[in-house]
Design an enzyme around this catalytic site. Structure first.
Site, PDB file in Angstrom:
ATOM      1  N   ASP A 162     -13.585   5.631   6.890  1.00 21.67           N
ATOM      2  CA  ASP A 162     -14.992   6.060   6.944  1.00 21.67           C
ATOM      3  C   ASP A 162     -15.390   6.644   8.298  1.00 21.67           C
ATOM      4  O   ASP A 162     -16.526   6.490   8.744  1.00 21.67           O
ATOM      5  CB  ASP A 162     -15.922   4.887   6.568  1.00 21.67           C
ATOM      6  CG  ASP A 162     -15.738   4.447   5.117  1.00 21.67           C
ATOM      7  OD1 ASP A 162     -15.365   5.293   4.291  1.00 21.67           O
ATOM      8  OD2 ASP A 162     -15.952   3.257   4.828  1.00 21.67           O
ATOM      9  N   HIS A 200     -19.392   8.446   0.754  1.00 14.82           N
ATOM     10  CA  HIS A 200     -19.589   7.071   1.200  1.00 14.82           C
ATOM     11  C   HIS A 200     -21.084   6.751   1.137  1.00 14.82           C
ATOM     12  O   HIS A 200     -21.906   7.543   1.597  1.00 14.82           O
ATOM     13  CB  HIS A 200     -19.068   6.899   2.628  1.00 14.82           C
ATOM     14  CG  HIS A 200     -19.260   5.512   3.150  1.00 14.82           C
ATOM     15  ND1 HIS A 200     -18.451   4.464   2.778  1.00 14.82           N
ATOM     16  CD2 HIS A 200     -20.190   4.991   3.976  1.00 14.82           C
ATOM     17  CE1 HIS A 200     -18.874   3.357   3.364  1.00 14.82           C
ATOM     18  NE2 HIS A 200     -19.927   3.648   4.093  1.00 14.82           N
ATOM     19  N   ASN A 223     -14.332  12.380   0.696  1.00  9.98           N
ATOM     20  CA  ASN A 223     -14.861  11.129   0.158  1.00  9.98           C
ATOM     21  C   ASN A 223     -16.378  11.165   0.215  1.00  9.98           C
ATOM     22  O   ASN A 223     -16.953  11.813   1.080  1.00  9.98           O
ATOM     23  CB  ASN A 223     -14.354   9.956   1.009  1.00  9.98           C
ATOM     24  CG  ASN A 223     -14.932   8.617   0.576  1.00  9.98           C
ATOM     25  OD1 ASN A 223     -14.952   8.299  -0.621  1.00  9.98           O
ATOM     26  ND2 ASN A 223     -15.426   7.835   1.527  1.00  9.98           N
ATOM     27  N   ARG A 240       0.815  -1.217   0.000  1.00  9.08           N
ATOM     28  CA  ARG A 240       0.000   0.000   0.000  1.00  9.08           C
ATOM     29  C   ARG A 240       0.847   1.265   0.000  1.00  9.08           C
ATOM     30  O   ARG A 240       0.567   2.217  -0.726  1.00  9.08           O
ATOM     31  CB  ARG A 240      -0.922   0.021   1.224  1.00  9.08           C
ATOM     32  CG  ARG A 240      -2.132  -0.849   1.048  1.00  9.08           C
ATOM     33  CD  ARG A 240      -3.113  -0.672   2.191  1.00  9.08           C
ATOM     34  NE  ARG A 240      -4.009  -1.819   2.228  1.00  9.08           N
ATOM     35  CZ  ARG A 240      -5.120  -1.928   1.503  1.00  9.08           C
ATOM     36  NH1 ARG A 240      -5.495  -0.949   0.703  1.00  9.08           N
ATOM     37  NH2 ARG A 240      -5.864  -3.001   1.557  1.00  9.08           N
ATOM     38  N   GLU A 256     -26.424  11.298  -4.011  1.00  6.44           N
ATOM     39  CA  GLU A 256     -24.969  11.519  -4.064  1.00  6.44           C
ATOM     40  C   GLU A 256     -24.632  12.591  -5.094  1.00  6.44           C
ATOM     41  O   GLU A 256     -23.777  13.453  -4.875  1.00  6.44           O
ATOM     42  CB  GLU A 256     -24.244  10.209  -4.429  1.00  6.44           C
ATOM     43  CG  GLU A 256     -24.373   9.118  -3.385  1.00  6.44           C
ATOM     44  CD  GLU A 256     -23.500   7.909  -3.705  1.00  6.44           C
ATOM     45  OE1 GLU A 256     -22.370   8.072  -4.193  1.00  6.44           O
ATOM     46  OE2 GLU A 256     -23.958   6.765  -3.457  1.00  6.44           O
TER      47      GLU A 256
END
Ligand code: NHR
Ligand code: GAR
Length: 215
Positions: free
Chosen positions: A145, A109, A107, A65, A174
């Site tokens: 999150d 979600h 972000n 990562r 969204e």
């Protein structure tokens, strides 16, 4: 004009909503690049057709990562963005990456956080039998999150819903709240201060959207 970089992994409909708002003149922003970790992301094609610079960085080509995130950050920083927007980006980002973009990484979600962090949110909402579901735009922090909430939209869960019908109902919201959040940021009305959201929006545009929509 503020510069944004959008990260995607797939369809790119949230990215499209941002492009559409920009084209409609309701989002004063320079979309300087769209970057995907998947070569087959449909959103890459859409972005290119709109004349936006695109990049593909294959996460499977990196040892781990951190290595992928370092390359990703290098690519992003060449565009000197004011804001980095995760729009259906499906890779968990390492602490170092997130800290580097603190206060300028957001972000969307597909749940009403803190309910249903992680993946398969619509299926889990159906299994739990909740009556209200939705989406959340948040600043990204190292804990997945769990970043400070900017705006949320709520929709009803209806009898007979399946994953397709519920996710479609959420997705329509969204496409409203994400351009709104980005607009606040680029207009200087939104920032992260000591880990909390500071929002200077007027009452005509509250940071919550209750969709009465029943379809
Ligand atoms: N990174 C951090 N540090 N913090 C957040 O809040 C993040 C993040 C990276 C992405 C989006 C998030 C979502 O909205 C997001 C928020 C991917 C996964 C995941 O498990 C979970 C949540 C989110 C994005 N990804 C798998 C992984 O191993 C891969 C899944 C796949 O490739 O399909 O990275 O839901
Ligand atoms: C959206 O519903 C977004 O909220 C969600 O994936 C979809 C992407 O659609 N994001 C995540 O699940 C992040 N892990 P899009 O590519 O059409 O914008």
């Amino acid at each position: 004009m503020k510069r944004i970089v959008i990260l995607i992994s797939g369809r790119g409909s949230n990215m499209e909503a941002l492009i559409a708002a920009r084209d409609a003149g309701t989002l004063p922003v320079n979309i300087v690049a769209v970057i995907s970790n998947r070569v087959d992301a449909k959103g890459l094609e859409t972005a290119a057709k709109s004349g936006i610079t695109t990049h593909f960085i294959n996460h499977t080509a990196f040892a781990g990562r951190e290595a992928f995130d370092a390359r990703l950050a290098q690519c992003i920083d060449e565009f000197q963005p004011d804001l980095v927007v995760l729009a259906g980006f499906m890779r968990i980002l390492s602490d170092g990456f997130v800290r580097h973009y603190e206060g300028r990484l957001i972000n969307i979600h597909p749940s009403l956080l803190p309910s249903f962090p992680g993946l398969h949110t619509h299926q889990r909402a159906l299994e739990e039998g909740v009556r209200i579901h939705g989406c959340t735009v948040h600043f990204v922090t190292p804990t997945l999150d769990h970043g400070p909430v900017i705006i949320q939209a709520a929709v009803p869960v209806l009898d007979g819903d399946d994953e397709a019908s519920l996710s479609a109902r959420v997705l329509r919201q969204e496409h409203i709240v994400y351009p709104q959040a980005v607009r606040w940021f680029v207009e200087g009305k939104l920032r992260l201060e000591n880990g909390c959201v500071r929002l200077a929006a007027d009452q005509a545009e509250p940071p919550v959207l209750i969709a009465p929509e029943i379809r």
